[in-house]
Enzyme design. Structure first.
Site, short mmCIF file in Angstrom:
data_model
loop_
_atom_site.label_atom_id
_atom_site.label_comp_id
_atom_site.label_asym_id
_atom_site.label_seq_id
_atom_site.Cartn_x
_atom_site.Cartn_y
_atom_site.Cartn_z
N LYS A 132 15.10 30.74 19.31
CA LYS A 132 15.07 31.85 19.75
C LYS A 132 14.77 32.97 18.79
O LYS A 132 15.25 32.79 17.78
CB LYS A 132 16.03 32.08 20.93
CG LYS A 132 17.46 32.01 20.34
CD LYS A 132 17.83 32.52 19.11
CE LYS A 132 17.96 33.86 18.97
NZ LYS A 132 18.70 34.47 17.70
N TYR A 218 21.13 37.32 23.85
CA TYR A 218 22.26 36.43 24.32
C TYR A 218 22.71 37.13 25.44
O TYR A 218 23.46 36.54 26.31
CB TYR A 218 23.13 36.16 23.13
CG TYR A 218 22.92 35.11 22.33
CD1 TYR A 218 23.01 33.94 22.42
CD2 TYR A 218 22.21 35.62 20.78
CE1 TYR A 218 22.82 32.82 21.48
CE2 TYR A 218 21.90 34.47 20.27
CZ TYR A 218 22.22 33.20 20.39
OH TYR A 218 21.74 32.30 19.44
P1 NAD Z 1 16.77 31.88 7.61
O1 NAD Z 1 16.17 33.06 6.80
O2 NAD Z 1 18.05 31.47 6.94
O3 NAD Z 1 15.83 30.53 7.17
C1 NAD Z 1 14.63 30.66 7.48
C2 NAD Z 1 13.84 29.57 6.89
O4 NAD Z 1 12.30 29.69 6.87
C3 NAD Z 1 14.07 29.27 5.39
O5 NAD Z 1 14.31 28.11 5.01
C4 NAD Z 1 12.81 29.93 4.73
O6 NAD Z 1 12.53 29.24 3.36
C5 NAD Z 1 11.67 29.61 5.84
N1 NAD Z 1 10.39 30.25 5.60
C6 NAD Z 1 9.35 29.87 5.48
N2 NAD Z 1 8.40 30.64 5.41
C7 NAD Z 1 8.85 31.93 5.27
C8 NAD Z 1 8.73 33.26 5.20
N3 NAD Z 1 7.21 33.44 4.99
N4 NAD Z 1 9.64 34.03 5.27
C9 NAD Z 1 10.70 33.78 5.34
N5 NAD Z 1 11.18 32.71 5.41
C10 NAD Z 1 10.23 31.88 5.32
O7 NAD Z 1 16.68 32.13 9.01
P2 NAD Z 1 17.51 31.61 10.01
O8 NAD Z 1 18.87 32.28 10.24
O9 NAD Z 1 17.76 30.16 9.81
O10 NAD Z 1 16.64 31.67 11.32
C11 NAD Z 1 15.65 30.83 11.63
C12 NAD Z 1 15.37 30.92 13.27
O11 NAD Z 1 16.33 30.24 13.67
C13 NAD Z 1 15.13 32.19 14.00
O12 NAD Z 1 14.15 32.01 14.88
C14 NAD Z 1 16.50 32.57 14.33
O13 NAD Z 1 16.47 33.63 15.42
C15 NAD Z 1 17.06 31.40 14.63
N6 NAD Z 1 18.56 31.23 14.77
C16 NAD Z 1 19.02 30.63 15.95
C17 NAD Z 1 20.52 30.81 15.99
C18 NAD Z 1 21.11 30.08 17.22
O14 NAD Z 1 22.26 30.09 17.40
N7 NAD Z 1 20.19 29.66 18.19
C19 NAD Z 1 21.33 31.20 14.95
C20 NAD Z 1 20.72 31.57 13.93
C21 NAD Z 1 19.04 31.60 13.56
#
Ligand code: NAD
Length: 371
Positions: A132, A218
């Protein structure tokens, strides 16, 4: 245009509720083949939260990784027993079609990449679990649904609260009539966004928006599954300190009111400048309160007449070890049994359509009716 109606939400909530109300659902009782997942994006969520959850799963296993950092991918693969043939990067991702170990691709990437990787995964013949918020716009959500439908593949959105026992118990009690006729829902969701230059959440082109897309969603989800109806109108107001460098492109605070057909009013606050995770549902005979409501752990649920006459409720553990294992195994079972996930792509689309109306209402400073 994809047509959605209230039935979808009721079915989604009903499916989860049935699981909680009647004990273990059939899918959780059948030890069987474990389906293989590829995790795309080894960031905070994909690597920090999801990958460690496979050990708690009965029907799901980790078989592949997609990362732009070969050294990191190699180390994570070694740490989690992923074979070398299961390591992909963003360029050769499409060759995942030739890997029979991979059944489901789980997209844990910035929001702006959800559409592309859903389309590529579906074209490679894989089912998709996507984080999400589903996508930047409702049009993108529709494209994702269409891509999976065309490929004959399932699409699920990572709404983990639908697998979390306190939330399931709260939904069950809201529907049971225990607190009488529902009148009012309130929720505040927020966290303090960090301001580093690499934070994609603060870049509109990558996130689609600010706190509303990331954490306010949420509150919106909870409003819909606690009230059990689809809102018919929204009214929203944004408050953002534009001199704060974090908020040059995206909003900080947005409060939004939801009108439901039965007359219930939902009042929600989304924030990137304060930590809060709370919900309260009031009926004419009592109330249900949760804090934290939708966090990773430590959920608390109270039910009663008022603050001084309420009980702390500890629900029975769910069928899965954790909300994430429940989510992963639900997707696997939907694939194995050819069932629709309780939080399918259409559920993600509903939220994005409402969020678009929330933004429009805040911009135009008027009530927006929802179709
Ligand atoms: P993050 O920034 O920690 O990780 C993103 C990942 O994408 C990294 O591994 C990064 O290297 C990669 N990536 C690849 N191409 C990229 C680019 N061009 N720019 C930036 N990153 C790039 O983010 P996250 O917190 O892991 O979030 C990822 C997804 O998960 C999002 O959709 C976020 O909303 C979702 N999320 C959901 C929950 C939940 O509780 N359901 C919690 C946190 C995040």
């Amino acid at each position: 245009m994809i047509d959605l109606n209230r039935r979808g939400l009721m079915l989604a909530a009903g499916g989860a509720l049935a699981s909680g109300a009647m004990g273990m659902p059939a899918w959780a009782q059948q030890p069987g083949r474990k389906l293989g997942y590829a995790i795309v994006g080894l960031g905070g969520y994909g690597l920090g939260i999801i990958i460690p959850q496979f050990k708690n799963c009965q029907h799901s296993k980790l078989v592949a990784l997609v990362s732009g950092d070969p050294a990191k991918a190699k180390k994570v693969a070694a740490d989690h027993g992923v074979p070398e043939r299961g390591i992909y990067n963003y360029q050769n991702f499409d060759s995942i079609r030739d890997n029979p170990d991979v059944d489901i691709v789980y997209i844990c990437l910035p929001v702006s990449m959800h559409l592309e990787y859903t389309e590529r995964a579906a074209a490679a013949g894989k089912h998709v679990l996507c984080e999400k918020p589903m996508a930047l716009t409702s049009k993108e959500c529709e494209q994702m649904i269409a891509a999976c439908r065309k490929a004959g593949k399932k699409l699920m959105i990572g709404y983990r609260s639908h697998f979390e026992p306190h939330n399931l118990e709260a939904m069950r009690r809201a529907r049971s009539g225990e607190i009488g006729k529902l009148r009012y829902f309130r929720s505040e969701h927020g966290f303090t966004a960090s301001g580093g230059p690499d934070n994609w959440r603060l870049k509109k082109a990558m996130s689609g928006g600010g706190s509303m897309m990331d954490i306010g969603i949420y509150a919106l989800q909870a409003a819909r599954y606690m009230v059990g109806e689809e809102p018919i109108a929204v009214y929203a107001k944004e408050t953002t300190d534009k001199s704060d460098p974090r908020f040059r492109e995206v909003e900080d605070m947005i409060e939004f009111q939801l009108e439901f057909p039965s007359g219930v009013i939902g009042s929600c606050m989304s924030m990137y400048s304060a930590n809060q995770n709370h919900l309260l549902l009031m009926g004419d005979k009592g109330r249900i309160e949760m804090e934290p409501a939708t966090g990773y752990d430590g959920h608390k649920l109270w039910v009663g007449k008022n603050r001084s006459d309420e009980t702390l409720v500890t629900p029975k553990p769910g069928p899965a070890a954790t909300q994430w294992a429940g989510q992963l195994d639900h997707m696997s079972q939907c694939v194995l049994q050819n069932r629709e996930p309780i939080v399918a792509g259409e559920e993600g689309l509903r939220d994005i359509r409402i969020i678009e109306a929330v933004y429009r209402s805040a911009r135009e400073q008027k009530r927006i009716a929802l179709r």
